[in-house]
Design a protein around this motif. Sequence first.
Motif, mmCIF file in Angstrom:
data_model
loop_
_atom_site.group_PDB
_atom_site.id
_atom_site.type_symbol
_atom_site.label_atom_id
_atom_site.label_comp_id
_atom_site.label_asym_id
_atom_site.label_seq_id
_atom_site.Cartn_x
_atom_site.Cartn_y
_atom_site.Cartn_z
ATOM 1 N N MET A 95 0.834 -1.190 0.000
ATOM 2 C CA MET A 95 0.000 0.000 0.000
ATOM 3 C C MET A 95 0.874 1.247 0.000
ATOM 4 O O MET A 95 1.923 1.251 0.629
ATOM 5 C CB MET A 95 -0.883 0.041 1.241
ATOM 6 N N LYS A 96 0.368 2.262 -0.659
ATOM 7 C CA LYS A 96 1.078 3.532 -0.702
ATOM 8 C C LYS A 96 0.086 4.648 -0.367
ATOM 9 O O LYS A 96 -1.000 4.719 -0.943
ATOM 10 C CB LYS A 96 1.665 3.742 -2.106
ATOM 11 N N PHE A 97 0.455 5.516 0.570
ATOM 12 C CA PHE A 97 -0.408 6.636 0.947
ATOM 13 C C PHE A 97 -0.734 7.481 -0.284
ATOM 14 O O PHE A 97 0.135 7.771 -1.098
ATOM 15 C CB PHE A 97 0.286 7.506 2.005
ATOM 16 N N HIS A 98 -2.001 7.905 -0.395
ATOM 17 C CA HIS A 98 -2.419 8.758 -1.507
ATOM 18 C C HIS A 98 -2.921 10.109 -1.018
ATOM 19 O O HIS A 98 -2.472 11.138 -1.488
ATOM 20 C CB HIS A 98 -3.499 8.065 -2.343
ATOM 21 N N HIS A 99 -3.890 10.117 -0.080
ATOM 22 C CA HIS A 99 -4.407 11.373 0.454
ATOM 23 C C HIS A 99 -5.171 11.126 1.749
ATOM 24 O O HIS A 99 -5.475 9.991 2.087
ATOM 25 C CB HIS A 99 -5.314 12.096 -0.554
ATOM 26 N N ILE A 100 -5.471 12.209 2.442
ATOM 27 C CA ILE A 100 -6.403 12.174 3.563
ATOM 28 C C ILE A 100 -7.579 13.058 3.175
ATOM 29 O O ILE A 100 -7.389 14.195 2.742
ATOM 30 C CB ILE A 100 -5.776 12.620 4.900
ATOM 31 N N GLY A 101 -8.775 12.506 3.257
ATOM 32 C CA GLY A 101 -9.988 13.244 2.931
ATOM 33 C C GLY A 101 -10.646 13.720 4.212
ATOM 34 O O GLY A 101 -10.934 12.921 5.103
ATOM 35 N N ILE A 102 -10.870 15.036 4.303
ATOM 36 C CA ILE A 102 -11.452 15.612 5.514
ATOM 37 C C ILE A 102 -12.808 16.226 5.171
ATOM 38 O O ILE A 102 -12.872 17.234 4.462
ATOM 39 C CB ILE A 102 -10.526 16.683 6.125
ATOM 40 N N PRO A 103 -13.887 15.621 5.658
ATOM 41 C CA PRO A 103 -15.215 16.162 5.370
ATOM 42 C C PRO A 103 -15.446 17.479 6.102
ATOM 43 O O PRO A 103 -14.982 17.665 7.232
ATOM 44 C CB PRO A 103 -16.180 15.099 5.899
ATOM 45 N N MET A 133 -7.545 2.522 -3.488
ATOM 46 C CA MET A 133 -7.596 3.017 -4.867
ATOM 47 C C MET A 133 -6.696 2.142 -5.737
ATOM 48 O O MET A 133 -5.512 2.006 -5.446
ATOM 49 C CB MET A 133 -7.092 4.457 -4.926
ATOM 50 N N GLU A 134 -7.270 1.571 -6.787
ATOM 51 C CA GLU A 134 -6.480 0.789 -7.735
ATOM 52 C C GLU A 134 -6.498 1.512 -9.079
ATOM 53 O O GLU A 134 -7.561 1.716 -9.673
ATOM 54 C CB GLU A 134 -7.039 -0.626 -7.914
ATOM 55 N N PHE A 135 -5.316 1.940 -9.519
ATOM 56 C CA PHE A 135 -5.182 2.608 -10.808
ATOM 57 C C PHE A 135 -4.877 1.575 -11.872
ATOM 58 O O PHE A 135 -4.031 0.697 -11.664
ATOM 59 C CB PHE A 135 -4.057 3.664 -10.750
ATOM 60 N N LYS A 136 -5.579 1.663 -12.985
ATOM 61 C CA LYS A 136 -5.334 0.744 -14.099
ATOM 62 C C LYS A 136 -3.941 0.988 -14.636
ATOM 63 O O LYS A 136 -3.570 2.133 -14.922
ATOM 64 C CB LYS A 136 -6.369 0.964 -15.191
ATOM 65 N N LYS A 137 -3.183 -0.076 -14.746
ATOM 66 C CA LYS A 137 -1.810 0.055 -15.247
ATOM 67 C C LYS A 137 -1.841 0.162 -16.771
ATOM 68 O O LYS A 137 -2.575 -0.582 -17.434
ATOM 69 C CB LYS A 137 -0.988 -1.156 -14.814
ATOM 70 N N PRO A 138 -1.047 1.052 -17.334
ATOM 71 C CA PRO A 138 -0.991 1.164 -18.799
ATOM 72 C C PRO A 138 -0.434 -0.132 -19.417
ATOM 73 O O PRO A 138 0.464 -0.747 -18.850
ATOM 74 C CB PRO A 138 -0.060 2.345 -19.059
ATOM 75 N N ASN A 161 -0.738 20.429 -1.938
ATOM 76 C CA ASN A 161 0.070 20.490 -0.721
ATOM 77 C C ASN A 161 0.889 19.204 -0.609
ATOM 78 O O ASN A 161 0.541 18.188 -1.191
ATOM 79 C CB ASN A 161 -0.814 20.726 0.514
ATOM 80 N N ALA A 162 1.961 19.265 0.122
ATOM 81 C CA ALA A 162 2.904 18.145 0.216
ATOM 82 C C ALA A 162 2.387 16.963 1.030
ATOM 83 O O ALA A 162 3.013 15.908 1.042
ATOM 84 C CB ALA A 162 4.220 18.632 0.829
ATOM 85 N N LYS A 176 -19.132 10.600 5.105
ATOM 86 C CA LYS A 176 -19.468 12.021 4.987
ATOM 87 C C LYS A 176 -19.112 12.828 6.231
ATOM 88 O O LYS A 176 -19.118 14.044 6.192
ATOM 89 C CB LYS A 176 -20.951 12.194 4.659
ATOM 90 N N THR A 177 -18.770 12.151 7.337
ATOM 91 C CA THR A 177 -18.555 12.882 8.585
ATOM 92 C C THR A 177 -17.206 12.628 9.266
ATOM 93 O O THR A 177 -16.801 13.411 10.116
ATOM 94 C CB THR A 177 -19.671 12.545 9.595
ATOM 95 N N ILE A 178 -16.513 11.554 8.913
ATOM 96 C CA ILE A 178 -15.250 11.211 9.572
ATOM 97 C C ILE A 178 -14.132 11.217 8.520
ATOM 98 O O ILE A 178 -14.292 10.645 7.444
ATOM 99 C CB ILE A 178 -15.341 9.824 10.246
ATOM 100 N N PRO A 179 -12.990 11.847 8.811
ATOM 101 C CA PRO A 179 -11.880 11.836 7.855
ATOM 102 C C PRO A 179 -11.462 10.408 7.486
ATOM 103 O O PRO A 179 -11.569 9.488 8.305
ATOM 104 C CB PRO A 179 -10.748 12.545 8.604
ATOM 105 N N HIS A 180 -11.002 10.250 6.252
ATOM 106 C CA HIS A 180 -10.503 8.949 5.813
ATOM 107 C C HIS A 180 -9.096 9.080 5.248
ATOM 108 O O HIS A 180 -8.703 10.140 4.778
ATOM 109 C CB HIS A 180 -11.429 8.310 4.771
ATOM 110 N N VAL A 181 -8.368 7.990 5.319
ATOM 111 C CA VAL A 181 -7.048 7.905 4.704
ATOM 112 C C VAL A 181 -7.203 7.028 3.472
ATOM 113 O O VAL A 181 -7.886 6.004 3.512
ATOM 114 C CB VAL A 181 -6.016 7.299 5.679
ATOM 115 N N ALA A 182 -6.565 7.453 2.362
ATOM 116 C CA ALA A 182 -6.657 6.702 1.113
ATOM 117 C C ALA A 182 -5.290 6.144 0.748
ATOM 118 O O ALA A 182 -4.269 6.828 0.877
ATOM 119 C CB ALA A 182 -7.174 7.598 -0.002
ATOM 120 N N PHE A 183 -5.297 4.903 0.288
ATOM 121 C CA PHE A 183 -4.080 4.220 -0.110
ATOM 122 C C PHE A 183 -4.222 3.660 -1.516
ATOM 123 O O PHE A 183 -5.279 3.128 -1.867
ATOM 124 C CB PHE A 183 -3.778 3.040 0.834
ATOM 125 N N GLU A 184 -3.162 3.752 -2.297
ATOM 126 C CA GLU A 184 -3.091 3.077 -3.588
ATOM 127 C C GLU A 184 -2.752 1.619 -3.314
ATOM 128 O O GLU A 184 -1.859 1.321 -2.506
ATOM 129 C CB GLU A 184 -1.991 3.674 -4.460
#
Length: 107
Positions: free
Chosen positions: A1-9, A100-105, A33-34, A53-61
């Motif tokens: 897993m690789k960190f992608h973003h933190i989503g803050i509602p 999050m799974e990104f389609k590989k080229p 932002n970094a 919709k109410t609690i922050p989440h962490v997203a990973f690739e």
Amino acid sequence: MKFHHIGIPTKDSFEEEIDLPHLKMTVSDHESNAFGIQWQRYWEDAPYPEIVKTIPHVAFEVDNLEQALAGEEVIIEPNSPSEGLTVAFIKVNGAPVEFMEFKKPKD
């Protein structure tokens, strides 16, 4: 897993809002932002669980979404919010986590 973003509602407006009508939400650019901080405001009719919709989440690739979801409590089933991306949310210790799974080229 690789960190992608933190989503803050939030219910408040924020700078440089990006409306995503197909997702029924407004976001900030996590790449501005970094640290991958992304503000998120869900529209009144957004079809997501309250926990998202109410609690922050962490997203990973992840390399394999199906494997990452194995044995987890899935709260948003796999779906494709944009071309080449499949996402799903799980619940961990009372908080949402996004995979999050990104389609590989193809070579």
